[in-house]
Design a protein around this motif. Structure first.
Motif, short mmCIF file in Angstrom:
data_model
loop_
_atom_site.label_atom_id
_atom_site.label_comp_id
_atom_site.label_asym_id
_atom_site.label_seq_id
_atom_site.Cartn_x
_atom_site.Cartn_y
_atom_site.Cartn_z
N SER A 142 1.00 -0.95 -0.19
CA SER A 142 0.01 0.28 -0.37
C SER A 142 1.37 1.27 -0.21
O SER A 142 2.44 0.99 0.19
CB SER A 142 -1.30 -0.03 1.08
N ASN A 143 0.27 2.57 -0.06
CA ASN A 143 1.45 3.64 0.00
C ASN A 143 1.99 3.70 1.43
O ASN A 143 1.59 3.25 2.27
CB ASN A 143 -0.35 4.78 0.37
N GLY A 144 2.88 4.55 1.63
CA GLY A 144 3.74 4.70 2.72
C GLY A 144 5.35 3.79 2.70
O GLY A 144 5.61 3.60 4.07
N GLY A 145 4.88 3.53 1.38
CA GLY A 145 6.64 2.57 1.99
C GLY A 145 8.32 2.55 0.62
O GLY A 145 8.78 2.30 0.72
N ASP A 171 -10.40 -0.13 2.08
CA ASP A 171 -10.39 0.61 0.73
C ASP A 171 -9.72 1.67 0.62
O ASP A 171 -9.40 2.85 0.49
CB ASP A 171 -11.46 1.30 0.22
N LEU A 172 -8.21 1.57 1.18
CA LEU A 172 -7.65 1.99 1.55
C LEU A 172 -5.68 1.80 -0.08
O LEU A 172 -4.85 2.23 0.89
CB LEU A 172 -6.45 2.34 3.02
N GLY A 173 -6.11 1.21 -0.30
CA GLY A 173 -5.52 0.61 -1.44
C GLY A 173 -4.15 -0.71 -0.97
O GLY A 173 -3.33 -0.73 -1.16
N ARG A 197 -8.19 -5.24 -3.67
CA ARG A 197 -7.72 -4.07 -3.31
C ARG A 197 -8.19 -2.63 -3.86
O ARG A 197 -8.68 -2.30 -5.00
CB ARG A 197 -6.40 -4.05 -4.39
N GLY A 198 -9.02 -2.47 -2.36
CA GLY A 198 -9.60 -0.90 -3.12
C GLY A 198 -8.83 -0.03 -2.56
O GLY A 198 -8.36 0.50 -2.38
N HIS A 229 -10.73 -7.49 -8.05
CA HIS A 229 -11.11 -5.99 -7.53
C HIS A 229 -9.93 -5.49 -7.26
O HIS A 229 -8.95 -5.57 -6.41
CB HIS A 229 -11.76 -5.92 -6.10
N GLY A 230 -10.01 -4.70 -8.10
CA GLY A 230 -8.79 -3.57 -8.02
C GLY A 230 -7.13 -4.15 -8.35
O GLY A 230 -6.43 -3.13 -8.18
N VAL A 231 -7.05 -5.06 -9.18
CA VAL A 231 -6.28 -5.81 -10.07
C VAL A 231 -5.66 -4.99 -10.81
O VAL A 231 -6.11 -4.96 -11.52
CB VAL A 231 -5.87 -7.38 -10.04
N GLN A 232 -4.60 -4.48 -10.34
CA GLN A 232 -3.43 -3.25 -11.46
C GLN A 232 -3.01 -4.42 -12.88
O GLN A 232 -3.32 -4.12 -14.22
CB GLN A 232 -2.23 -3.21 -11.13
#
Length: 750
Positions: free
Chosen positions: A204-207, A622-624, A650-651, A687-690
């Protein structure tokens, strides 16, 4: 002319020497916190506070004083690397001319917002101070979503150098330059010769590994220099370095097989030069992303990069008209010159163009760059008008879009490896691409000399092979005695397992050659993967017939919560059956917060399953956030599965990750997804798969594939499948009114 040395002159000279040299400097050796706290108030310029060797557990060190440029105050390890700060420990510096040297943080985490802070509090910062020859190794908060920094730089004229950072697993930037207040702006910090080791995919974000500033202060200048550092597989998220301030210099750094980019996210007038990006064709290895005004990107070498879009080898973004401070400002007055792009898959211009980001680049130059792709494919993609970028005197060995052709000469280019390890062309014009004297810093020149820079992930099947009899006691002993990477080979027989097998190291468990091994289990799960654990299964027959008559059993699960370590799971050439003693019997179930680097199923037969094969949907905020990076299912058979083959979720709308990735190829799938408790009403739910590739499968009497696109231009391919008595795939764009972007071709609906 002879200088007359009068008595008065000699007295003055002696006085000068006495003031210049710390003749009364003291060394204080301490071995307890009580001694430490007694000494700190006594420290004078030139003094050294020396921590005795050993483990310092749960210590909150505040190191403060007023040294001078010629006589700093030192905090040292008695022996570098043998003073270990563990448990809930932290270090804060405040004052002037302080130097920290030789500490090791491991086996714990900081109870504060950072492990090391260049401040005591908001009103007591550090100036002209330095942290050097120091290691932070996996000093991660056990709550993966609890955010902290490892080093937070405040104040001015501070230096972080020749230090080693590896294995941050919880949320938060590894190194953060903080501009929160005038006393920390225009700071002229130096971050140099550090080794940034493996940072696992965060999910997720934050790495990020390094951030300079934040969006709130992004119009302020930082003047931070980031030079001669080594970024070794720093894979946390799409931004390796996030520059969110102005007038910084990023020079001479090496990025080795690092997923993500050096991103000029906010702030103006930054300089990026003499950096080396070596991707070796690893997934999502990226280069430089340009946003904002006055950015200079010159003399950088980029090779073997596969990333696309925001993680491209090179990207110039579209902006938001009249952008708020936290969004995307237009690219303006950028100078991109004398860079070498060798086998870079994607150079993307006006990337991110959408209904919001409509401000195209203006007043910018792309000049004297070398672009060579040995696969004869042009790397350029244009997503909007790029007439605001002037192309001058570039050389490429492939065709380029018409908009770039006037300033790009297309010709064959033969490359030769130079003494610095980089590749240069045999061209009459030697001014194209990077300079031939570009220095590539060696990994050994960064970090500390006394700590390993080895890659910490132990691959399967790299240890010894251990023969194991087909009984539980023998298997339990073998697991306890095995080392990471070992292979446990079970002899022929029927094995009943009465207890959960907990795994905290990577192991392979397989049948011996030509042996028939049948396993049943009497608990709610057979294997639980815990922190540090990974599991590979091969050539086994596993049945759920002896499992308890309760719902939500599983064959394999992660620990239910609290995992910080990424894991891997594989199963090959096996037979899984009778997971139907009660409803919702999953084959694999992820706990909340658990994250798989990869999950692989190959050549395996599944039949009579009352739940899902892969249940990977535990992140519903739903925070990625999501549960697995790569999920690959190939050449397997699925019959009478009430749930899905995979439920992968992945929401949210965050764009900071590359995954999840999903591959389903060459499988036979019969009566899957038809159970009354399968709320997904799908045989596969993504769901939300890139990135998804569903190819060459046969579906018979199944629920449909259900795919929900969210953000970040997902790439979905559904090709060469057969759907017998099965509805066509159901694909929805959740955040776009446009038709779906999936590629669907050569499928048969029968």
């Amino acid at each position: 002319m002879m200088l007359l040395q009068t008595p008065a002159f000699r007295v003055s000279l002696v006085s000068l020497l006495l003031t210049a040299l710390p003749v009364f400097a003291k060394n204080y050796h301490v071995q307890t916190m009580a001694e430490y706290q007694t000494v700190v108030p006594q420290l004078q310029p030139g003094d050294s506070l020396i921590l005795r060797n050993g483990v310092w557990n749960d210590v909150n060190l505040i190191f403060k004083g007023k040294g001078t440029a010629s006589s700093p105050i030192y905090l040292k390890a008695e022996t570098p690397g043998q003073v270990v700060l563990s448990g809930q420990s932290s270090l804060r510096l405040s004052g002037h001319y302080l130097i920290v040297d030789g500490l090791l943080f491991k086996d714990g985490f900081s109870p504060r917002s950072a492990v090391i802070e260049f401040r005591e509090n908001d009103d007591a910062l550090a100036f002209n101070s330095r942290v050097t020859n120091t290691v932070i190794d996996n000093f991660s908060n056990p709550d993966k979503q609890e955010s902290d920094y490892w080093v937070a730089m405040y104040g001015k004229h501070n230096r972080l150098d020749h230090s080693h950072f590896i294995g941050k697993k919880n949320k938060g930037v590894t190194i953060a330059v903080r501009l929160s207040g005038e006393a920390s702006q225009q700071n002229y910090h130096r971050i140099d010769h550090n080794y940034f080791g493996y940072r696992p995919v965060f999910g997720s974000n934050g790495g990020e590994t390094l951030r300079i500033g934040t969006s709130h202060y992004s119009l302020s200048d930082s003047f931070t220099h980031v030079e001669n550092n080594y970024f070794d597989r720093t894979n946390g998220e799409v931004e390796i370095i996030s520059v969110k301030s102005g007038s910084n210099v990023l020079r001479g750094n090496v990025f080795y097989e690092a997923r993500g980019t050096l991103t000029l996210r906010h702030g103006n007038n930054n300089l990026v030069e003499n950096n080396i990006f070596l991707g070796n064709s690893k997934d999502h290895t990226g280069g430089i992303r340009v946003i904002n005004k006055g950015q200079v990107v010159r003399n950088n070498y980029l090779q073997g990069l596969t990333g696309h879009r925001f993680g491209s080898g090179f990207a110039v973004m579209n902006g938001v008209p009249d952008s708020p401070i936290n969004r995307y400002h237009r690219v303006e007055d950028a100078t991109i010159s004398n860079n070498s792009f060798v086998d870079v898959d994607h150079i993307q211009l006006a990337v991110g163009s959408d209904a919001e980001r409509t401000a195209t680049p203006i007043s910018s130059t792309f000049a004297d760059n070398l672009i060579v792709n040995h696969n004869d494919t042009s790397p350029f993609s244009l997503f909007d008008d790029v007439s605001g970028i002037k192309f001058v005197n570039n050389v490429a060995n492939t065709s380029v879009p018409a908009a770039l052709s006037r300033g790009t000469q297309t010709q064959p280019v033969h490359l030769e490896q130079h003494s610095n390890g980089l590749f240069y062309p045999r061209l009459a014009n030697q001014d194209i691409g990077v300079a031939r004297d570009l220095k590539v810093i060696d990994k050994a020149e960064t970090g500390v000399s006394w700590y390993s820079k080895d890659y910490p992930v132990i691959a399967f099947d790299t240890g010894k092979t251990i023969a194991v009899e087909a009984n539980y006691e023998a298997l339990e002993r073998a697991i306890d005695d095995a080392d990471a990477g070992d292979i446990l080979e079970i002899s022929a027989g029927n094995l009943t397992v009465p207890s959960v097998i907990y795994l905290s190291k990577p192991l392979t468990i397989q049948a011996a050659k030509n042996a028939n091994v049948s396993i049943t289990f009497e608990r709610s799960t057979l294997f639980e993967i815990q922190n540090g654990g990974s599991l590979k299964l091969s050539n086994l027959q596993i049945s759920g017939e002896k499992s308890p008559d309760t719902h939500s059993n599983s064959v394999v699960r992660t620990q239910k919560w609290g995992m910080t370590d990424n894991y891997r799971f594989e199963i090959h050439n096996s037979h899984i059956s009778n997971l139907d003693i009660n409803h919702s019997f999953q084959f694999f179930a992820s706990g909340k917060g658990a994250f798989a680097d990869h999950i692989i199923i190959s050549n395996t037969k599944f039949e009579r399953i009352s739940g899902h094969i892969l249940q990977l949907d535990n992140e519903h905020e739903d925070l990625g956030i999501y549960n697995a990076e790569y999920v690959t299912v190939t050449n397997s058979q699925f019959t009478d599965v009430a749930g899905t083959i995979a439920t992968l979720y992945r929401g949210g709308t965050d764009e900071s990750t590359f995954g999840p990735h999903f591959t389903l190829e060459g499988n036979q799938i019969k009566r899957v997804g038809t159970g009354k408790r399968n709320k997904t009403e799908a045989s596969v739910l993504l769901h939300g798969v890139q990135m998804s590739s569903i190819t060459g499968n046969i579906f018979e009497a199944c629920q449909p594939i259900v795919i929900r696109h969210t953000v970040a231009e997902p790439q979905t391919k559904i090709i060469n499948n057969q759907f017998k008595n099965t509805a066509s795939p159901d694909i929805t764009e959740l955040n776009s009114a446009s038709p779906h972007t999936a590629i669907i071709r050569n499928n048969k609906v029968l």
